[in-house]
Design a protein around this motif. Structure first.
Motif, PDB file in Angstrom:
ATOM      1  N   GLU A  26       0.828  -1.207   0.000  1.00 38.56           N
ATOM      2  CA  GLU A  26       0.000   0.000   0.000  1.00 38.56           C
ATOM      3  C   GLU A  26       0.863   1.257   0.000  1.00 38.56           C
ATOM      4  N   SER A  27       1.968   1.220   0.732  1.00 37.34           N
ATOM      5  CA  SER A  27       2.841   2.396   0.746  1.00 37.34           C
ATOM      6  C   SER A  27       3.486   2.622  -0.615  1.00 37.34           C
ATOM      7  N   PHE A  28       3.807   1.533  -1.321  1.00 33.28           N
ATOM      8  CA  PHE A  28       4.419   1.660  -2.645  1.00 33.28           C
ATOM      9  C   PHE A  28       3.497   2.400  -3.606  1.00 33.28           C
ATOM     10  N   MET A  29       2.174   2.240  -3.429  1.00 37.38           N
ATOM     11  CA  MET A  29       1.219   2.887  -4.311  1.00 37.38           C
ATOM     12  C   MET A  29       1.373   4.403  -4.309  1.00 37.38           C
ATOM     13  N   VAL A  76      14.722   9.737   7.697  1.00 36.50           N
ATOM     14  CA  VAL A  76      13.753   9.591   6.608  1.00 36.50           C
ATOM     15  C   VAL A  76      12.898  10.845   6.435  1.00 36.50           C
ATOM     16  N   MET A  77      12.652  11.564   7.510  1.00 31.24           N
ATOM     17  CA  MET A  77      11.724  12.697   7.448  1.00 31.24           C
ATOM     18  C   MET A  77      12.398  14.070   7.377  1.00 31.24           C
ATOM     19  N   VAL A  78      13.629  14.210   7.894  1.00 23.99           N
ATOM     20  CA  VAL A  78      14.215  15.543   8.078  1.00 23.99           C
ATOM     21  C   VAL A  78      15.565  15.697   7.389  1.00 23.99           C
ATOM     22  N   ASP A  79      16.461  14.740   7.566  1.00 22.87           N
ATOM     23  CA  ASP A  79      17.840  14.892   7.114  1.00 22.87           C
ATOM     24  C   ASP A  79      17.955  14.921   5.592  1.00 22.87           C
ATOM     25  N   GLU A  80      19.147  15.209   5.111  1.00 23.24           N
ATOM     26  CA  GLU A  80      19.379  15.332   3.668  1.00 23.24           C
ATOM     27  C   GLU A  80      19.033  14.049   2.909  1.00 23.24           C
ATOM     28  N   GLU A  81      19.168  12.906   3.574  1.00 24.56           N
ATOM     29  CA  GLU A  81      18.851  11.632   2.915  1.00 24.56           C
ATOM     30  C   GLU A  81      17.393  11.534   2.499  1.00 24.56           C
ATOM     31  N   ARG A  82      16.534  12.347   3.112  1.00 22.87           N
ATOM     32  CA  ARG A  82      15.103  12.236   2.850  1.00 22.87           C
ATOM     33  C   ARG A  82      14.792  12.266   1.355  1.00 22.87           C
ATOM     34  N   ASN A  83      15.395  13.194   0.639  1.00 25.89           N
ATOM     35  CA  ASN A  83      15.096  13.319  -0.784  1.00 25.89           C
ATOM     36  C   ASN A  83      15.501  12.082  -1.561  1.00 25.89           C
ATOM     37  N   LEU A  84      16.611  11.454  -1.148  1.00 20.03           N
ATOM     38  CA  LEU A  84      17.059  10.245  -1.834  1.00 20.03           C
ATOM     39  C   LEU A  84      16.095   9.099  -1.593  1.00 20.03           C
ATOM     40  N   PHE A  85      15.674   8.913  -0.322  1.00 16.95           N
ATOM     41  CA  PHE A  85      14.700   7.866  -0.017  1.00 16.95           C
ATOM     42  C   PHE A  85      13.406   8.097  -0.798  1.00 16.95           C
ATOM     43  N   THR A  86      12.973   9.340  -0.829  1.00 18.10           N
ATOM     44  CA  THR A  86      11.705   9.650  -1.489  1.00 18.10           C
ATOM     45  C   THR A  86      11.798   9.431  -2.991  1.00 18.10           C
ATOM     46  N   SER A  87      12.898   9.827  -3.614  1.00 17.61           N
ATOM     47  CA  SER A  87      13.016   9.670  -5.064  1.00 17.61           C
ATOM     48  C   SER A  87      13.007   8.190  -5.458  1.00 17.61           C
ATOM     49  N   ARG A  88      13.647   7.357  -4.651  1.00 18.31           N
ATOM     50  CA  ARG A  88      13.637   5.917  -4.951  1.00 18.31           C
ATOM     51  C   ARG A  88      12.242   5.334  -4.773  1.00 18.31           C
ATOM     52  N   ALA A  89      11.545   5.774  -3.722  1.00 18.38           N
ATOM     53  CA  ALA A  89      10.178   5.299  -3.519  1.00 18.38           C
ATOM     54  C   ALA A  89       9.272   5.746  -4.661  1.00 18.38           C
ATOM     55  N   LYS A  90       9.484   6.959  -5.164  1.00 14.66           N
ATOM     56  CA  LYS A  90       8.669   7.464  -6.271  1.00 14.66           C
ATOM     57  C   LYS A  90       8.914   6.667  -7.552  1.00 14.66           C
ATOM     58  N   LYS A  91      10.145   6.229  -7.760  1.00 18.57           N
ATOM     59  CA  LYS A  91      10.435   5.417  -8.948  1.00 18.57           C
ATOM     60  C   LYS A  91       9.679   4.104  -8.902  1.00 18.57           C
ATOM     61  N   LEU A  92       9.627   3.494  -7.720  1.00 16.51           N
ATOM     62  CA  LEU A  92       8.863   2.254  -7.582  1.00 16.51           C
ATOM     63  C   LEU A  92       7.377   2.528  -7.769  1.00 16.51           C
ATOM     64  N   GLN A  93       6.908   3.656  -7.250  1.00 19.42           N
ATOM     65  CA  GLN A  93       5.500   4.017  -7.420  1.00 19.42           C
ATOM     66  C   GLN A  93       5.129   4.136  -8.895  1.00 19.42           C
ATOM     67  N   VAL A 126       6.207   2.588 -11.409  1.00 16.67           N
ATOM     68  CA  VAL A 126       6.025   1.268 -12.022  1.00 16.67           C
ATOM     69  C   VAL A 126       4.727   0.631 -11.541  1.00 16.67           C
ATOM     70  N   LEU A 127       4.534   0.639 -10.220  1.00 13.75           N
ATOM     71  CA  LEU A 127       3.392  -0.078  -9.663  1.00 13.75           C
ATOM     72  C   LEU A 127       2.072   0.641  -9.910  1.00 13.75           C
ATOM     73  N   ALA A 128       2.114   1.941 -10.181  1.00 15.94           N
ATOM     74  CA  ALA A 128       0.891   2.675 -10.502  1.00 15.94           C
ATOM     75  C   ALA A 128       0.458   2.467 -11.943  1.00 15.94           C
ATOM     76  N   ASP A 129       1.260   1.750 -12.713  1.00 15.49           N
ATOM     77  CA  ASP A 129       0.934   1.456 -14.110  1.00 15.49           C
ATOM     78  C   ASP A 129      -0.201   0.431 -14.143  1.00 15.49           C
ATOM     79  N   GLN A 130      -1.420   0.913 -14.341  1.00 12.50           N
ATOM     80  CA  GLN A 130      -2.582   0.034 -14.311  1.00 12.50           C
ATOM     81  C   GLN A 130      -2.564  -1.018 -15.415  1.00 12.50           C
TER      82      GLN A 130
END
Length: 475
Positions: free
Chosen positions: A377-380, A431-448, A450-454
């Motif tokens: 569900e989070s990947f969505m 995950v929420m505040v530090d500089e790494e946040r953008n990197l974690f988010t961009s990777r999660a968005k890439k997976l999204q 793919v998986l949002a491709d109906q």
């Protein structure tokens, strides 16, 4: 359908029969709805109380998706009315398996009546624990498919009977390293404090049968195996599974709960109303499922860690299976916690519409136990993860997501799995505040993406249907 009726009419007759846990029943129901939407007839089998608690089926599918109620036998030690894992403490789940074994006779009667009435199923899609079902199906010449709703990598990690005989695991440490046949990763493993759960699956329990024996008997007799996953999440895994178990191993996609985002029948949630007043991507959603086994001490460290992190949060605090503490009255929380965090946090002990919360624009990350359903569900919605896994496939889900760079785990004691507020706060801030946040988010968005491709998700279901037609005469 009769002997040749299904093929002649252009649709399949399918029976689905999940284990008595809502984490299993709901994806089985989602699969059932997708099959019914393609014109196939589906009979969903469970017990009366569980069927009554399932979400409603869209009216346009009701003619093709019916529910079959089998009364659950009484077993000494189970609470009255207990029909799912949500109804029993963790120590009594094995008694629920014993009760489910008592469904063999009523299921046999149901199947015999279906055949006699000219509706012989083309398939029975069953779960990991029905070790008695394939032989019943075989007597009526009905093929079985095993539907695994966990991370596919966990099935490979457990391995088939022959692999465990060739490479036996006898010590606890043997379960903390990749097995000889697990070629896809060297870091997706159980830690020592988690390995005892997997080792226990190889030993007979209160039901009289070990979980691995149940799984092996079913897998050895089923004609195909279906997985709630896809190549985009677990590349190379399905070829490995096909080789290990010597049968078609078919990913069916993520099966997102389509109804929840469009469900306007429930009363508006206080959580959603609170989120409406928060800045974009500023809130950490915290949910550890209804059956996570946290001690009161660990719950309090989690709370203090959220406070120490200093970020906005929504915490879906549900009944904890390991404690009788007054969750409803917030008795498990540190004194004064809610008052001190009132300006930035919300604790909810009622029903929380998780998919809608994850979809809300104010939510920026998810602190999760890494149950496979919650992870999917989070990947969505492309959310990075703060991970606090416990049992079953949760540790392997967490390691898989760490390997993909989608989030990090809370630091734990290797011996007992405990954690403290400092570790929670550090993980949340990364995950929420530090500089790494953008990197974690961009990777999660890439997976999204793919998986949002109906169309991709539709192709996975279509491929499953093609395989059901291809192998249906294998019995």
């Amino acid at each position: 359908m009769g002997e040749a009726g299904a093929g002649a009419a252009g649709h399949l007759e399918v029976v689905v029969f999940p284990w008595l846990a809502f984490g299993h029943m709901l994806p089985f129901l989602e699969l059932s709805k997708r099959l019914a939407a393609r014109g196939h007839a589906v009979a969903f089998v469970s017990t009366p109380r569980n069927l009554a608690r399932l979400p409603p089926v869209p009216p346009h599918l009701s003619a093709r998706l019916r529910f079959v109620s089998l009364p659950l036998p009484r077993v000494e030690g189970l609470p009255d009315g207990a029909e799912s894992t949500a109804d029993v403490p963790p120590g009594e789940v094995e008694l629920l398996k014993k009760a489910m074994d008592g469904l063999a006779a009523p299921f046999t009667a149901f199947l015999a009546d279906a055949v006699a009435g000219g509706r012989r199923p083309d398939w029975i899609i069953n779960d990991f624990c029905h070790h008695w079902l394939p032989s019943i199906a075989g007597e009526h010449k009905v093929p079985c498919a095993l539907f695994q709703i966990v991370l596919a990598g966990m099935v490979a990690y457990g391995g088939p009977r022959w692999a465990n005989s060739t490479h036996p695991r006898t010590a606890l440490e043997d379960f903390t390293v990749p097995p000889e046949w697990f070629s896809v990763s060297s870091t997706v493993v159980y830690n020592r404090h988690e390995a005892g759960w997997l080792a226990g699956c190889f030993r007979p329990n209160a039901s009289g049968v070990s979980d691995m024996e149940r799984f092996w008997q079913i897998n050895e007799q089923c004609h195909i195996a279906i997985y709630r996953s896809c190549d985009e999440i677990e590349p190379g895994m399905f070829a490995l599974l096909a080789d290990l178990f010597q049968k078609p191993s078919i990913p069916v996609g993520t099966l997102p709960p389509q109804h929840e985002l469009n469900d306007d029948e429930r009363t508006p949630s206080d959580v959603l109303q609170w989120l409406n007043g928060q800045p974009p991507k500023s809130v950490l959603y915290v949910a550890l499922g209804s059956e996570a086994t946290l001690s009161v001490d660990n719950l309090q460290e989690l709370a203090l860690g959220l406070e120490l992190a200093g970020v906005r949060f929504v915490w879906a605090l549900r009944r904890q299976g390991s404690t009788n503490a007054d969750v409803g009255g917030h008795g498990v929380l540190p004194d004064g916690f809610e008052e001190r965090t009132r300006h930035c946090g919300l604790v909810s002990t009622g029903w929380v519409p998780q998919v809608k919360v994850l979809a809300h624009g104010a939510v920026g990350a998810f602190l999760t136990h890494c149950g496979w359903g919650s992870a999917l569900e989070s990947f969505m919605f492309g959310l990075p993860l703060v991970m606090l896994p416990f049992v079953v496939d949760q540790p392997l889900v967490a390691r898989t997501m760490v390997e993909r760079g989608i989030g990090i785990e809370v630091a734990r004691d290797e011996g007992d799995g405990s954690f403290d507020k400092v570790g929670v706060a550090a993980a949340v801030r990364r995950v929420m505040v530090d500089e790494e946040r953008n990197l974690f988010t961009s990777r999660a968005k890439k997976l999204q993406e793919v998986l949002a491709d109906q169309e991709l998700q539709k192709r996975y279901i279509d491929d499953l249907v093609d395989n059901l037609w291809r192998y249906k005469d294998a019995a």
